[in-house]
Write an enzyme that holds these catalytic residues in place. Structure first.
Site, short mmCIF file in Angstrom:
data_model
loop_
_atom_site.label_atom_id
_atom_site.label_comp_id
_atom_site.label_asym_id
_atom_site.label_seq_id
_atom_site.Cartn_x
_atom_site.Cartn_y
_atom_site.Cartn_z
N GLU A 62 0.82 -1.21 0.00
CA GLU A 62 0.00 0.00 0.00
C GLU A 62 0.86 1.26 0.00
O GLU A 62 0.53 2.25 -0.68
CB GLU A 62 -0.92 0.01 1.22
CG GLU A 62 -1.98 -1.06 1.22
CD GLU A 62 -1.54 -2.34 1.89
OE1 GLU A 62 -2.40 -3.13 2.30
OE2 GLU A 62 -0.31 -2.57 1.98
N ARG A 266 7.21 -14.44 1.12
CA ARG A 266 6.56 -13.20 1.54
C ARG A 266 7.11 -12.73 2.87
O ARG A 266 7.27 -11.52 3.11
CB ARG A 266 5.04 -13.42 1.64
CG ARG A 266 4.24 -12.18 1.99
CD ARG A 266 4.30 -11.16 0.88
NE ARG A 266 3.38 -10.05 1.11
CZ ARG A 266 3.25 -9.05 0.28
NH1 ARG A 266 3.96 -8.99 -0.83
NH2 ARG A 266 2.39 -8.08 0.53
N GLY A 307 13.58 -5.87 0.48
CA GLY A 307 13.86 -4.77 -0.44
C GLY A 307 14.69 -5.13 -1.65
O GLY A 307 15.22 -4.24 -2.33
N GLU A 308 14.82 -6.43 -1.97
CA GLU A 308 15.64 -6.82 -3.11
C GLU A 308 14.83 -7.47 -4.23
O GLU A 308 15.42 -8.06 -5.15
CB GLU A 308 16.74 -7.78 -2.67
CG GLU A 308 17.79 -7.15 -1.79
CD GLU A 308 19.04 -8.01 -1.71
OE1 GLU A 308 20.08 -7.60 -2.25
OE2 GLU A 308 18.97 -9.11 -1.12
N ASN A 332 -0.19 -9.30 -5.92
CA ASN A 332 -0.18 -8.38 -7.05
C ASN A 332 0.88 -8.78 -8.08
O ASN A 332 2.07 -8.90 -7.74
CB ASN A 332 0.13 -6.98 -6.50
CG ASN A 332 -0.09 -5.90 -7.51
OD1 ASN A 332 -0.09 -6.15 -8.70
ND2 ASN A 332 -0.30 -4.70 -7.04
N PRO A 333 0.50 -8.96 -9.37
CA PRO A 333 1.48 -9.33 -10.39
C PRO A 333 2.06 -8.15 -11.16
O PRO A 333 2.77 -8.34 -12.15
CB PRO A 333 0.64 -10.19 -11.34
CG PRO A 333 -0.71 -9.52 -11.32
CD PRO A 333 -0.89 -9.01 -9.90
N GLU A 335 4.39 -5.78 -10.54
CA GLU A 335 5.84 -5.57 -10.59
C GLU A 335 6.53 -6.53 -11.56
O GLU A 335 7.32 -6.09 -12.40
CB GLU A 335 6.44 -5.66 -9.19
CG GLU A 335 6.08 -4.47 -8.32
CD GLU A 335 6.71 -4.52 -6.94
OE1 GLU A 335 7.03 -5.64 -6.49
OE2 GLU A 335 6.87 -3.47 -6.31
#
EC number: 2.4.99.12
Length: 425
Positions: A62, A266, A307-308, A332-333, A335
């Site tokens: 978000e 995740r 963050g990678e 969510n796909p 990225e």
């Protein structure tokens, strides 16, 4: 007694326990021990001078969706405060927020903490992302006559049904939202039904978010470690899905003996657990937090860092998106699609049905149901790189066409920006 009054009294009664509860969460790695004060409304930074827009996103996804708005506000000369509620989101935002924007943790929804927070930051406009609704915070914002806008707003049928069980409380709370800018018509209709007075459809901000960054040197080093080996990634995986990815690797190992499987859970803290699963099946395992780059001979590489994702998505051409083989609605796909990856997913993608539908229609994504079907799909794509690249290009084109929500949102909130500018004079 009205339900919102009961909620307020309960949170007031529990306030003395907040410090102990936050301390316990910090020991579990769920709070930043050096910033616990922020969770009780104590500021960690001085308020910048001038107009200030406050944007809140509950967790990493978000908050990253708000980045296009952050950029647009800064271009307008407006200071930006971004709040989140998770440690992982704070770590990522530290690297991705531009100059002119600062991060704080959202205070717990207790009146004392909320008032302390608002008194210090004194925002001119408040934007909450998606479905983040904290009753005491919303009522305090309304009492101060601050414009409150829900952006990228979405609400599931199940959540709307829960709110409808509290008809008086829901109508009071939703009625105090000045403007609701929904992702789609279905969510817009649900917000209207719950009492939101002004609702518009502006699309999904996540299509406007730049792909996660990575330095050229780090990418070159990682690709150099992989070399010419065929590689794929299972990203944002949940319990049960890692074992399916490992079994798919075992099925493929005879046909593709040099295959490297990257698993990006995740929850990075599950890395050691996933590595143990693979080791128990006789596979050579690398754990990023422990071993660094994937060594020669590693078959399962567990990327247990924060963050990678941008690095791993740029190193592969095909991904499996997690939370889709469990009955939890999918991740969510956008990225991986932005970065040109062919996308595989399970049957449970209800949370992003529209996006997966668009990707499927463009033949940019394909559905699998178990380890065997995942292995077959991977073999089909890895043996035909041109087809894999074609899927990736189709997905990138889909998300490009679906962009534009940030421009629509800025147009919708322009009257509030203009009003705040007048009040500053």
């Amino acid at each position: 007694m009205p339900v919102l009054t009961i909620y307020r009294l309960l949170t007031i009664g529990l306030t003395p326990l907040a410090g102990a509860a936050l301390g316990w969460r910090a020991k579990q790695g769920k709070e930043d021990p050096e910033r616990i004060g922020e969770r009780m409304g104590a500021p960690g930074l001085a308020r910048p001078a001038g107009r200030l827009v406050w944007l809140h996103g509950a967790s990493l996804g978000e908050s990253l969706a708000l980045l296009p708005l952050v950029e647009r506000f800064i271009q307008r000369g407006v200071e930006v405060l971004v709040t989140t509620g998770t440690v992982s989101s704070a770590k990522v935002l530290r690297a991705r927020l531009p100059a002119g924007a600062v991060h704080q943790f959202l205070p717990l929804d207790a009146p004392q903490f909320v008032e302390r927070f608002l008194e210090h930051w004194r925002p001119d406009i408040v934007l909450f992302a998606e479905s983040e609704l904290w009753p005491n915070m919303i009522r305090a914002i309304h009492a101060r006559r601050l414009p409150l806008v829900l952006v990228n707003a979405t609400i599931s049928r199940r959540s709307a049904a829960r709110w409808r069980r509290l008809p008086g409380g829901a109508r009071t709370l939703f009625g105090e939202i000045d403007l609701c800018l929904a992702q789609n018509a279905e969510s817009a209709a649900r917000y209207l039904g719950l009492g939101a007075p002004r609702v518009r459809v502006c699309g999904n901000l996540k299509f406007d978010v730049p792909p996660p960054p990575v330095g050229a040197g780090r990418l070159a080093e990682f690709n150099g470690a992989i070399g010419p080996r065929p590689v794929w990634a299972a990203i944002s995986t949940h319990a049960g899905e890692e074992e399916i990815a490992i079994d798919a690797h075992l099925s493929l190992s005879g046909e593709v003996p040099s295959l490297l499987t990257i698993i990006v859970p995740r929850k990075p803290e599950r890395g050691a657990e996933i590595a143990a699963l693979a080791s128990a099946k006789g596979l050579a395992v690398g754990l990023r937090s422990r071993d660094g780059e994937p060594r020669r001979g590693v078959q399962i590489y567990v990327a247990d860092t924060v963050g990678e994702l941008g690095l791993f998505l740029r190193a592969v051409s095909v991904v499996f998106t997690g939370k889709s083989l469990t009955a939890e609605g999918g991740h969510n796909p956008i990225e991986p699609a932005k970065l040109g990856c062919a996308i595989l997913h399970g049957p449970h993608v209800e949370n992003f049905a529209d996006i997966y539908g668009e990707l499927a229609a463009a033949r940019a994504a394909a559905r699998v149901s178990d380890a065997d079907s995942l292995a077959r799909a991977l073999q089909f794509l890895l043996s035909d790189p041109s087809r894999m690249r074609k899927m990736g290009r189709a997905g990138a084109e889909v998300v490009r066409k679906l962009g534009g929500a940030s421009q629509s949102i800025m147009a919708a909130i322009e009257p509030y920006l203009a009003q705040s500018a007048l009040e500053q004079k």
